[in-house]
Design a protein around this motif. Structure first.
Motif, PDB file in Angstrom:
ATOM      1  N   ALA A  42       0.831  -1.199   0.000  1.00  0.00           N
ATOM      2  CA  ALA A  42       0.000   0.000   0.000  1.00  0.00           C
ATOM      3  C   ALA A  42       0.870   1.256   0.000  1.00  0.00           C
ATOM      4  O   ALA A  42       1.821   1.371   0.770  1.00  0.00           O
ATOM      5  N   GLU A  63       0.848   5.647  -1.915  1.00  0.00           N
ATOM      6  CA  GLU A  63      -0.038   6.692  -2.422  1.00  0.00           C
ATOM      7  C   GLU A  63      -0.681   6.313  -3.749  1.00  0.00           C
ATOM      8  O   GLU A  63      -1.655   6.927  -4.171  1.00  0.00           O
ATOM      9  N   ASN A  64      -0.143   5.280  -4.425  1.00  0.00           N
ATOM     10  CA  ASN A  64      -0.698   4.874  -5.710  1.00  0.00           C
ATOM     11  C   ASN A  64      -1.595   3.646  -5.602  1.00  0.00           C
ATOM     12  O   ASN A  64      -2.129   3.182  -6.603  1.00  0.00           O
ATOM     13  N   THR A  65      -1.738   3.101  -4.408  1.00  0.00           N
ATOM     14  CA  THR A  65      -2.534   1.902  -4.209  1.00  0.00           C
ATOM     15  C   THR A  65      -3.631   2.177  -3.197  1.00  0.00           C
ATOM     16  O   THR A  65      -3.347   2.414  -2.028  1.00  0.00           O
ATOM     17  N   LYS A  66      -4.874   2.160  -3.647  1.00  0.00           N
ATOM     18  CA  LYS A  66      -6.006   2.336  -2.748  1.00  0.00           C
ATOM     19  C   LYS A  66      -6.575   0.952  -2.446  1.00  0.00           C
ATOM     20  O   LYS A  66      -7.093   0.287  -3.335  1.00  0.00           O
ATOM     21  N   GLN A  81      -8.923   1.732   3.484  1.00  0.00           N
ATOM     22  CA  GLN A  81      -8.933   3.144   3.872  1.00  0.00           C
ATOM     23  C   GLN A  81      -8.370   3.308   5.277  1.00  0.00           C
ATOM     24  O   GLN A  81      -7.522   4.149   5.510  1.00  0.00           O
ATOM     25  N   ASN A 138      -0.687  -0.713   5.239  1.00  0.00           N
ATOM     26  CA  ASN A 138      -2.109  -0.505   5.506  1.00  0.00           C
ATOM     27  C   ASN A 138      -2.269   0.545   6.599  1.00  0.00           C
ATOM     28  O   ASN A 138      -1.588   0.484   7.619  1.00  0.00           O
ATOM     29  N   ILE A 168      -8.511  11.261   2.379  1.00  0.00           N
ATOM     30  CA  ILE A 168      -9.018  11.006   1.018  1.00  0.00           C
ATOM     31  C   ILE A 168      -7.962  11.543   0.042  1.00  0.00           C
ATOM     32  O   ILE A 168      -7.908  12.750  -0.224  1.00  0.00           O
ATOM     33  N   PRO A 169      -7.090  10.685  -0.496  1.00  0.00           N
ATOM     34  CA  PRO A 169      -5.962  11.147  -1.310  1.00  0.00           C
ATOM     35  C   PRO A 169      -6.346  12.021  -2.486  1.00  0.00           C
ATOM     36  O   PRO A 169      -5.595  12.925  -2.851  1.00  0.00           O
ATOM     37  N   ASP A 170      -7.521  11.797  -3.097  1.00  0.00           N
ATOM     38  CA  ASP A 170      -7.904  12.570  -4.277  1.00  0.00           C
ATOM     39  C   ASP A 170      -8.702  13.821  -3.947  1.00  0.00           C
ATOM     40  O   ASP A 170      -9.132  14.543  -4.839  1.00  0.00           O
TER      41      ASP A 170
END
Length: 212
Positions: free
Chosen positions: A97, A99-102, A105, A151, A206-208
């Motif tokens: 996990a 920043e590129n793997t969601k 949460q 995680n 929420i990264p985005d």
């Protein structure tokens, strides 16, 4: 409402959970399933032993069962009450996990006393745990951190104050307990009915999200 006079007292000694939860009203005609509580959850991992060491030795969960032929272990925070609340299973098929793997949460664990949360903070520093953020949600103080496979997890303590969510502000758990409680009470008094998002922290959850 003022902060608890005894900082180590559990938040639900005098108040029911409904006083501290914000939830939308049920839709008319919708059947509500009689779920009592979240029972347990499982996480796939690459390295069962490394993940076991973290959840057992750092978080302090008890290993209650295992089947190494199947590559799984079971954990509980209350082994005399619940056989397992958490399960690790070998066989993860996605990258670690980042920043590129969601993937997950967050996985959250509750403690009963603020002093226990502060002790976890000290313990995480001692074990070089990777922190995400340390915040107040108004109704809870939370330490967000990452397990050995990236995680995101949380250990939190409920303050006993009602606050609309999302509510997010950074805190420093090295400060005196009295100051932590007073500062949180002031934030809740100001933003408890509206919620609050400290600029710069939203992306942690929420990264985005568009953060300001």
């Amino acid at each position: 409402m003022t902060p608890p006079a005894d900082s180590s007292a559990g938040p639900f000694q005098e108040h029911s959970i409904d006083q501290h939860m914000t939830r939308p009203p049920p839709r008319e005609g919708r059947f509500t399933m009689p779920i009592a509580e979240l029972g347990h959850f499982g996480v796939f991992c690459d390295d069962l032993e490394a993940s076991t060491a973290f959840y057992r030795d750092v978080l302090g969960l008890t290993v209650t069962d295992e089947d190494l032929n199947l590559g799984m272990r079971f954990f509980s925070a209350r082994p005399n009450f619940e056989h397992h609340e958490f399960q690790l299973v070998e066989g993860r098929t996605v990258a670690r996990a980042d920043e590129n793997t969601k993937l997950i949460q967050q996985v959250s664990f509750r403690v009963n006393h603020l002093t226990e949360l502060i002790e976890f903070h000290r313990r995480f520093i001692e074990h070089d745990v990777d922190f995400d953020m340390i915040v107040t949600h108004g109704n809870a103080f939370g330490i967000y951190f990452f397990d050995p496979e990236g995680n995101r997890c949380e250990v939190y303590w409920q303050t006993g104050l009602p606050a609309r969510q999302p509510f997010l502000a950074a805190i420093d758990l090295t400060e005196p307990i009295e100051k932590l409680l007073a500062d949180n009470a002031a934030l809740v008094a100001r933003y408890g009915e509206t919620g609050y998002l400290q600029p710069g922290l939203v992306k942690n959850l929420i990264p985005d999200a568009i953060d300001s």
